[in-house]
Design a protein around this motif. Structure first.
Motif, PDB file in Angstrom:
ATOM      1  N   ASP A 284       0.831  -1.207   0.000  1.00  0.00           N
ATOM      2  CA  ASP A 284       0.000   0.000   0.000  1.00  0.00           C
ATOM      3  C   ASP A 284       0.866   1.259   0.000  1.00  0.00           C
ATOM      4  O   ASP A 284       0.554   2.241  -0.694  1.00  0.00           O
ATOM      5  CB  ASP A 284      -0.911  -0.019   1.231  1.00  0.00           C
ATOM      6  N   LEU A 285       1.964   1.226   0.756  1.00  0.00           N
ATOM      7  CA  LEU A 285       2.884   2.366   0.771  1.00  0.00           C
ATOM      8  C   LEU A 285       3.464   2.632  -0.612  1.00  0.00           C
ATOM      9  O   LEU A 285       3.628   3.786  -1.025  1.00  0.00           O
ATOM     10  CB  LEU A 285       4.016   2.113   1.768  1.00  0.00           C
ATOM     11  N   SER A 286       3.781   1.561  -1.336  1.00  0.00           N
ATOM     12  CA  SER A 286       4.430   1.723  -2.635  1.00  0.00           C
ATOM     13  C   SER A 286       3.471   2.181  -3.724  1.00  0.00           C
ATOM     14  O   SER A 286       3.917   2.602  -4.797  1.00  0.00           O
ATOM     15  CB  SER A 286       5.088   0.403  -3.056  1.00  0.00           C
ATOM     16  N   LEU A 287       2.162   2.093  -3.466  1.00  0.00           N
ATOM     17  CA  LEU A 287       1.179   2.465  -4.479  1.00  0.00           C
ATOM     18  C   LEU A 287       0.491   3.798  -4.182  1.00  0.00           C
ATOM     19  O   LEU A 287      -0.431   4.192  -4.885  1.00  0.00           O
ATOM     20  CB  LEU A 287       0.106   1.375  -4.603  1.00  0.00           C
ATOM     21  N   ARG A 288       0.960   4.496  -3.140  1.00  0.00           N
ATOM     22  CA  ARG A 288       0.357   5.775  -2.772  1.00  0.00           C
ATOM     23  C   ARG A 288       1.443   6.820  -2.540  1.00  0.00           C
ATOM     24  O   ARG A 288       2.604   6.484  -2.322  1.00  0.00           O
ATOM     25  CB  ARG A 288      -0.502   5.635  -1.509  1.00  0.00           C
ATOM     26  N   ASN A 289       1.035   8.076  -2.584  1.00  0.00           N
ATOM     27  CA  ASN A 289       1.955   9.189  -2.347  1.00  0.00           C
ATOM     28  C   ASN A 289       1.850   9.601  -0.877  1.00  0.00           C
ATOM     29  O   ASN A 289       1.134  10.531  -0.513  1.00  0.00           O
ATOM     30  CB  ASN A 289       1.605  10.367  -3.269  1.00  0.00           C
ATOM     31  N   TYR A 290       2.591   8.898  -0.045  1.00  0.00           N
ATOM     32  CA  TYR A 290       2.542   9.153   1.380  1.00  0.00           C
ATOM     33  C   TYR A 290       3.506  10.265   1.758  1.00  0.00           C
ATOM     34  O   TYR A 290       4.665  10.301   1.310  1.00  0.00           O
ATOM     35  CB  TYR A 290       2.912   7.896   2.170  1.00  0.00           C
ATOM     36  N   THR A 291       3.034  11.175   2.609  1.00  0.00           N
ATOM     37  CA  THR A 291       3.876  12.157   3.275  1.00  0.00           C
ATOM     38  C   THR A 291       3.821  11.871   4.773  1.00  0.00           C
ATOM     39  O   THR A 291       3.103  10.967   5.216  1.00  0.00           O
ATOM     40  CB  THR A 291       3.387  13.584   2.989  1.00  0.00           C
ATOM     41  N   VAL A 292       4.570  12.639   5.544  1.00  0.00           N
ATOM     42  CA  VAL A 292       4.533  12.434   6.993  1.00  0.00           C
ATOM     43  C   VAL A 292       3.131  12.682   7.530  1.00  0.00           C
ATOM     44  O   VAL A 292       2.633  11.947   8.397  1.00  0.00           O
ATOM     45  CB  VAL A 292       5.561  13.357   7.680  1.00  0.00           C
ATOM     46  N   ARG A 293       2.466  13.697   7.003  1.00  0.00           N
ATOM     47  CA  ARG A 293       1.114  14.020   7.458  1.00  0.00           C
ATOM     48  C   ARG A 293       0.127  12.905   7.104  1.00  0.00           C
ATOM     49  O   ARG A 293      -0.640  12.446   7.956  1.00  0.00           O
ATOM     50  CB  ARG A 293       0.669  15.339   6.827  1.00  0.00           C
ATOM     51  N   SER A 294       0.156  12.469   5.845  1.00  0.00           N
ATOM     52  CA  SER A 294      -0.779  11.419   5.429  1.00  0.00           C
ATOM     53  C   SER A 294      -0.415  10.070   6.028  1.00  0.00           C
ATOM     54  O   SER A 294      -1.290   9.208   6.192  1.00  0.00           O
ATOM     55  CB  SER A 294      -0.813  11.321   3.898  1.00  0.00           C
ATOM     56  N   PHE A 295       0.837   9.870   6.360  1.00  0.00           N
ATOM     57  CA  PHE A 295       1.242   8.617   6.992  1.00  0.00           C
ATOM     58  C   PHE A 295       0.616   8.500   8.378  1.00  0.00           C
ATOM     59  O   PHE A 295       0.258   7.400   8.820  1.00  0.00           O
ATOM     60  CB  PHE A 295       2.767   8.554   7.100  1.00  0.00           C
ATOM     61  N   VAL A 296       0.474   9.636   9.070  1.00  0.00           N
ATOM     62  CA  VAL A 296      -0.099   9.624  10.410  1.00  0.00           C
ATOM     63  C   VAL A 296      -1.624   9.672  10.345  1.00  0.00           C
ATOM     64  O   VAL A 296      -2.319   8.911  11.037  1.00  0.00           O
ATOM     65  CB  VAL A 296       0.447  10.800  11.233  1.00  0.00           C
ATOM     66  N   ARG A 297      -2.173  10.551   9.510  1.00  0.00           N
ATOM     67  CA  ARG A 297      -3.610  10.773   9.485  1.00  0.00           C
ATOM     68  C   ARG A 297      -4.338   9.978   8.405  1.00  0.00           C
ATOM     69  O   ARG A 297      -5.563   9.846   8.444  1.00  0.00           O
ATOM     70  CB  ARG A 297      -3.893  12.266   9.278  1.00  0.00           C
ATOM     71  N   GLY A 298      -3.596   9.441   7.427  1.00  0.00           N
ATOM     72  CA  GLY A 298      -4.231   8.715   6.346  1.00  0.00           C
ATOM     73  C   GLY A 298      -4.643   9.640   5.223  1.00  0.00           C
ATOM     74  O   GLY A 298      -4.410  10.858   5.251  1.00  0.00           O
ATOM     75  N   GLY A 299      -5.275   9.085   4.207  1.00  0.00           N
ATOM     76  CA  GLY A 299      -5.750   9.878   3.083  1.00  0.00           C
ATOM     77  C   GLY A 299      -4.707  10.124   2.014  1.00  0.00           C
ATOM     78  O   GLY A 299      -4.814  11.102   1.256  1.00  0.00           O
ATOM     79  N   ALA A 300      -3.697   9.258   1.891  1.00  0.00           N
ATOM     80  CA  ALA A 300      -2.690   9.425   0.844  1.00  0.00           C
ATOM     81  C   ALA A 300      -3.287   9.079  -0.507  1.00  0.00           C
ATOM     82  O   ALA A 300      -3.961   8.049  -0.653  1.00  0.00           O
ATOM     83  CB  ALA A 300      -1.485   8.530   1.123  1.00  0.00           C
ATOM     84  N   PRO A 301      -3.059   9.915  -1.525  1.00  0.00           N
ATOM     85  CA  PRO A 301      -3.642   9.646  -2.852  1.00  0.00           C
ATOM     86  C   PRO A 301      -3.006   8.433  -3.512  1.00  0.00           C
ATOM     87  O   PRO A 301      -1.814   8.176  -3.366  1.00  0.00           O
ATOM     88  CB  PRO A 301      -3.352  10.931  -3.636  1.00  0.00           C
ATOM     89  N   PHE A 302      -3.817   7.697  -4.248  1.00  0.00           N
ATOM     90  CA  PHE A 302      -3.347   6.523  -4.970  1.00  0.00           C
ATOM     91  C   PHE A 302      -2.607   6.966  -6.236  1.00  0.00           C
ATOM     92  O   PHE A 302      -3.105   7.771  -7.017  1.00  0.00           O
ATOM     93  CB  PHE A 302      -4.529   5.633  -5.341  1.00  0.00           C
ATOM     94  N   THR A 303      -1.384   6.442  -6.434  1.00  0.00           N
ATOM     95  CA  THR A 303      -0.562   6.825  -7.590  1.00  0.00           C
ATOM     96  C   THR A 303      -0.217   5.651  -8.491  1.00  0.00           C
ATOM     97  O   THR A 303       0.474   5.833  -9.493  1.00  0.00           O
ATOM     98  CB  THR A 303       0.745   7.484  -7.109  1.00  0.00           C
TER      99      THR A 303
END
Length: 332
Positions: free
Chosen positions: A71-90
């Motif tokens: 899931d990490l490799s298929l989304r654009n995770y930042t520190v904020r989205s890593f904690v709160r969720g909601g990373a866009p799918f890439t």
């Protein structure tokens, strides 16, 4: 007398007439039929009860981490989205970024060189020591136990020890080279020597594992085969190549496979000794993945997970190749 002889037969013929015996037999059969599914269900629940801890372990420590890494490799995770969720799918964008990165090809080459050279020397030295100790001479058990020390030490201790030994200014290796009239070598700070330095340390750490597994495999070879080969005039080298090595092939295959999987993911030794440098000269996929995910103030979780997944795919390919070779060998 004839009445006495006929009596049992007549009793047997008269017994069904009252219907009482048939009723008892039918009831017992029905009770047995009802109890059979109950016992089967009880056996299934017992089997699931024994399997539950294993399944929970596999789900918690294997399946879920693999899912999260994918899931990490298929989304654009930042520190904020890593904690709160909601990373866009890439999708495969992180994999494309990793493959087109200038570090990709050198890191792939370093990973292959580090893995193959380490495996070759670990297996060769381990095989030689296993054959040597199989002779059961005096103090062989003590010496064999001493060879296990590198394997038992924590990796941070082993890597720190090798860092001190290979230090350019105060290392014991350069001190020995100086006595031999050889100038100092920048083992850890030179791009030409950094990869060789971590390979040497990894070989030293991995030899005991090969020694233990191969020595155990040698104990299963019957002594009578060596005696027969000696009677046929085979010398020591011929006995090794025609008796020991062929019979040790299954053990050798699993040893190489486990060593390959372990060596592909080696991180501690490289990071403690060189941190993948200098100038990326000892960077492998393992250290690169860590640097992308945790080594900067603005971590790239997606690309870091993508590099880790590439390592998993490489290990999976070799694992499937091993399974295929084993099936082919069993079918012959």
């Amino acid at each position: 007398m004839s009445d006495l002889i006929r009596a049992p037969g007549e009793a047997r013929r008269r017994r069904p007439a009252d219907g009482h015996g048939d009723a008892l037999g039918t009831a017992a059969a029905r009770a047995h039929a009802r109890a059979r599914p109950a016992r089967a269900r009880s056996g299934r629940w017992t089997a699931w009860a024994f399997l539950a801890p294993v399944l929970a372990y596999l789900v918690l420590f294997y399946a879920y981490p693999l899912y999260r890494n994918l899931d990490l490799s298929l989304r654009n995770y930042t520190v904020r989205s890593f904690v709160r969720g909601g990373a866009p799918f890439t999708g495969a964008k992180n994999y494309t970024t990793v493959v087109h990165d200038p570090i990709f090809v050198p890191a792939l080459v370093h990973t292959m060189v580090f893995t193959l050279v380490s495996l070759a020397f670990q297996f060769t030295i381990g095989m030689g020591l296993a054959v040597f100790f199989s002779r059961h001479f005096r103090l062989s058990a003590t010496l064999r136990a001493l060879f296990l020390v590198p394997w038992l030490l924590p990796l941070i201790v082993s890597a720190s020890t090798w860092s001190w030994m290979l230090n350019s200014d105060s290392g014991v290796v350069n001190a020995m080279l100086h006595r031999l009239g050889i100038g100092p070598v920048n083992w850890l700070t030179s791009p030409q020597w950094s990869l060789a330095s971590v390979i040497i340390a990894n070989i030293w750490i991995g030899v005991p594992f090969n020694l233990v597994v191969l020595y155990s495999g040698l104990q299963t070879i019957p002594v009578s085969l060596y005696e027969a080969a000696a009677l046929d005039g085979a010398n020591g080298w011929q006995r090794f190549w025609r008796v020991t090595f062929p019979l040790l092939r299954p053990v050798s295959a699993i040893t190489l496979l486990l060593g390959l999987i372990y060596t592909l993911k080696v991180f501690d030794i490289i990071w403690i000794m060189t941190r993948g440098g200098p100038a990326g000269s000892s960077t492998t996929f393992a250290t690169w993945s860590y640097r992308l995910g945790f080594g900067t103030l603005l971590p790239s979780f997606g690309p870091g997970a993508a590099v880790g997944n590439l390592l998993i795919v490489i290990a999976l390919v070799f694992g499937l190749l091993y399974i295929r070779l084993q099936r082919r060998r069993q079918s012959i």
